[in-house]
Design an enzyme around this catalytic site. Structure first.
Site, PDB file in Angstrom:
ATOM      1  N   CYS A   2       0.841  -1.195   0.000  1.00 15.19           N
ATOM      2  CA  CYS A   2       0.000   0.000   0.000  1.00 15.19           C
ATOM      3  C   CYS A   2       0.877   1.247   0.000  1.00 15.19           C
ATOM      4  CB  CYS A   2      -0.914   0.023   1.225  1.00 15.19           C
ATOM      5  SG  CYS A   2      -2.013  -1.417   1.357  1.00 15.19           S
ATOM      6  N   TYR A 257      11.092  -4.419  -7.566  1.00 12.91           N
ATOM      7  CA  TYR A 257       9.838  -4.246  -8.303  1.00 12.91           C
ATOM      8  C   TYR A 257       8.960  -3.100  -7.831  1.00 12.91           C
ATOM      9  CZ  TYR A 257       5.081  -5.265  -9.941  1.00 12.91           C
ATOM     10  OH  TYR A 257       3.826  -5.167 -10.485  1.00 12.91           O
ATOM     11  N   THR A 303       9.242  -2.061 -15.122  1.00 12.62           N
ATOM     12  CA  THR A 303      10.226  -2.075 -14.033  1.00 12.62           C
ATOM     13  C   THR A 303      11.556  -2.701 -14.405  1.00 12.62           C
ATOM     14  OG1 THR A 303       9.020  -4.022 -13.242  1.00 12.62           O
ATOM     15  CG2 THR A 303       8.643  -1.948 -12.084  1.00 12.62           C
ATOM     16  N   ASP A 365      13.180  -9.393 -17.332  1.00 11.69           N
ATOM     17  CA  ASP A 365      12.113  -8.966 -16.422  1.00 11.69           C
ATOM     18  C   ASP A 365      12.697  -8.770 -15.033  1.00 11.69           C
ATOM     19  OD1 ASP A 365       9.611  -8.182 -15.659  1.00 11.69           O
ATOM     20  OD2 ASP A 365       8.610 -10.066 -16.124  1.00 11.69           O
ATOM     21  N   ASP A 366      11.941  -8.056 -14.179  1.00 10.90           N
ATOM     22  CA  ASP A 366      12.439  -7.812 -12.824  1.00 10.90           C
ATOM     23  C   ASP A 366      12.448  -9.083 -11.994  1.00 10.90           C
ATOM     24  OD1 ASP A 366       9.653  -7.859 -11.386  1.00 10.90           O
ATOM     25  OD2 ASP A 366       9.429  -6.448 -13.032  1.00 10.90           O
TER      26      ASP A 366
END
Length: 504
Positions: A2, A257, A303, A365-366
């Protein structure tokens, strides 16, 4: 995961809180909320959805006051409910609202204690409401009509004694000010800053420094593990170490990420950390695959772009964009259900065939979590005409669930859990798979001399949980809660409630 923000200003803070939520939207797309305080009265607006959809002009006009807190949410248990949108509120003592990022690992125990011993009722399944009630009880137990900074810090110390897990929170105490605090391990990030106005200093607390930058606040520093900062209504800052034995152990997945690349977390520039991840990955390719036949490096947006570009430069390879991203699709990692994730991948990305046709491509990719997204992307590259498709992950194999606030799936749904790298390679359909080594990731993020971080929480990679309280029984219960079937059932139940509520 969050996003939280709190501001004590010299003028209305509603617009600044809203702007901060837009900047932190990447941390949660399920719900958003703002609460402000004006002359002892609270004004609250929260609902499911993106910040831009939750807050309209009519809502902003009601959010009056010079201090407030705000939140963007995604559900760690995969359950979407407006009843669990934050901030939460309790009227006793003083009137307290709270917004929280993280996860309490002893939430069920705390919930029982709050009912039996503190005589407090918890109305939702959110551990954030539990955290709020623990803090409220610790303040109430001091039996004071008026409180000062030391009373607030004493209450935070009580929270640290009772709560376990990873948490960063902002709370607004009506008539007093805003307090921010961080768990004794500093697992979840939180930073504060200030800006000068003609009327005096204004302070802001946020999950990431990018929120401070956007609103013209100068970053002061990150909160230390176990520390609390309190900004009173007059704009004075107070801080205190509230934990007995803090150990600086931030979550390393923030750098891989979650965080925006333009953020600074614990004095570590996320962008630079991702560049070093690319360097380390290039070194590994040179070490284990010196005779590679890679023609082009293509990032999987967004990312991985920083690491991919650095990797290409280090290997003297061509770098190009091969996928175009639909920016109106949310981050697939934090979508509540697996079905939603599956449907969104091809809607989210489209291949540029010219960049793939007849080439040996290295996709970067991350990380690889479930493997379903990677599998689809590898197939997209083949469909676009790639001769061979190699895959590199800037992170090591994700083999264990996260218990500190990231919605990793059940262990058995992690593609690398219990499998070798060769088996993962076969599942995603790549011609070769290269993972980052954990030691290299740690070195890439920390960068000697740049931060006082003692160690990182790397539990999703090695199964070592820094709080030391995670048992096999807890992980089993977590698996029952997080598996896709359980999530799907909760979504169906929630949709049924919504349909009933909307029925004529």
């Amino acid at each position: 995961m969050c996003g939280i923000v709190g501001i004590v200003g010299k003028g209305p803070v509603n617009q600044a809180l809203y702007d901060a939520l837009l900047v932190l939207q990447h941390r949660g797309q399920d719900a958003a909320g703002i609460v402000t305080c004006e002359d002892g009265k609270l004004h609250l607006r929260k609902d499911n959805g993106l910040a831009r959809d939750v807050f309209h002009t009519r809502h902003m006009l009601t959010l009056k006051g010079n201090m407030g807190i705000a939140h963007v949410r995604y559900p760690t248990a995969g359950h979407s409910s407006s009843a669990e949108a934050q901030p939460f509120y309790v009227n006793s003592p003083y009137g307290i609202t709270l917004a929280h990022n993280g996860n309490l690992t002893n939430a069920e125990e705390l919930k029982r204690d709050l009912f039996r011993e503190d005589l407090r009722h918890i109305n939702t399944e959110s551990d954030s409401e539990i955290l709020l009630n623990v803090f409220a009880h610790e303040l109430s137990a001091q039996h004071k009509l008026r409180i000062g900074p030391q009373d607030i810090f004493k209450a935070v110390a009580g929270v640290h004694r009772r709560c376990r897990g990873g948490y960063a929170a902002v709370a607004m105490i009506t008539g007093y000010g805003v307090v921010g605090f961080r768990d004794p391990f500093g697992i979840r990030p939180v930073v504060f800053g200030k800006r000068s106005t003609e009327l005096g200093e204004e302070y802001m607390i946020a999950s990431e420094s990018v929120a401070l930058d956007t609103l013209g606040f100068s970053r002061v520093r990150d909160l230390e593990p176990g520390e609390a900062v309190f900004i009173d209504m007059q704009g004075h800052l107070h801080s205190f170490q509230c934990a007995a034995n803090p150990v600086h152990s931030p979550c390393i997945f923030e750098y891989v990420y979650f965080a925006r690349p333009d953020s600074v977390i614990d004095d570590i520039f996320v962008h630079k950390a991702r560049q070093r991840m690319g360097d380390k990955l290039a070194e590994k390719i040179q070490r284990v695959w010196p005779d590679h036949d890679i023609d082009v490096v293509i990032p999987i947006p967004d990312t991985s772009r920083t690491a991919a570009l650095q990797l290409a430069n280090a290997l003297n390879l061509r770098f190009t964009e091969g996928f175009i991203k639909n920016r109106y699709i949310g981050r697939t990692f934090i979508m509540p259900g697996q079905q939603a994730r599956k449907k969104s991948v091809r809607r989210k990305l489209n291949a540029i065939h010219l960049e793939f046709k007849g080439k040996n491509v290295l996709l970067v990719d991350d990380s690889i979590v479930r493997g379903t997204t990677s599998q689809q992307i590898v197939q997209m590259a083949r469909d676009a005409g790639a001769r061979k498709v190699y895959f590199a992950s800037a992170a090591p194999p994700v083999r264990y669930p996260n218990v500190y606030g990231i919605d990793m799936p059940a262990a058995k749904e992690l593609v690398a859990h219990g499998r070798s790298e060769e088996e993962v390679q076969a599942i995603i359909g790549a011609d070769r798979l290269i993972y980052q080594d954990l030691e290299d990731l740690i070195e890439a993020v920390k960068k000697k001399g740049k931060s006082d971080v003692e160690r990182f929480d790397t539990s999703v990679f090695d199964g070592h949980y820094v709080t030391g309280d995670i048992s096999p029984r807890y992980l089993h219960q977590l698996e029952l809660l997080r598996n896709d079937n359980a999530k799907q059932k909760r979504e169906e139940e929630n949709n049924a409630v919504i349909d009933l509520h909307n029925a004529p």
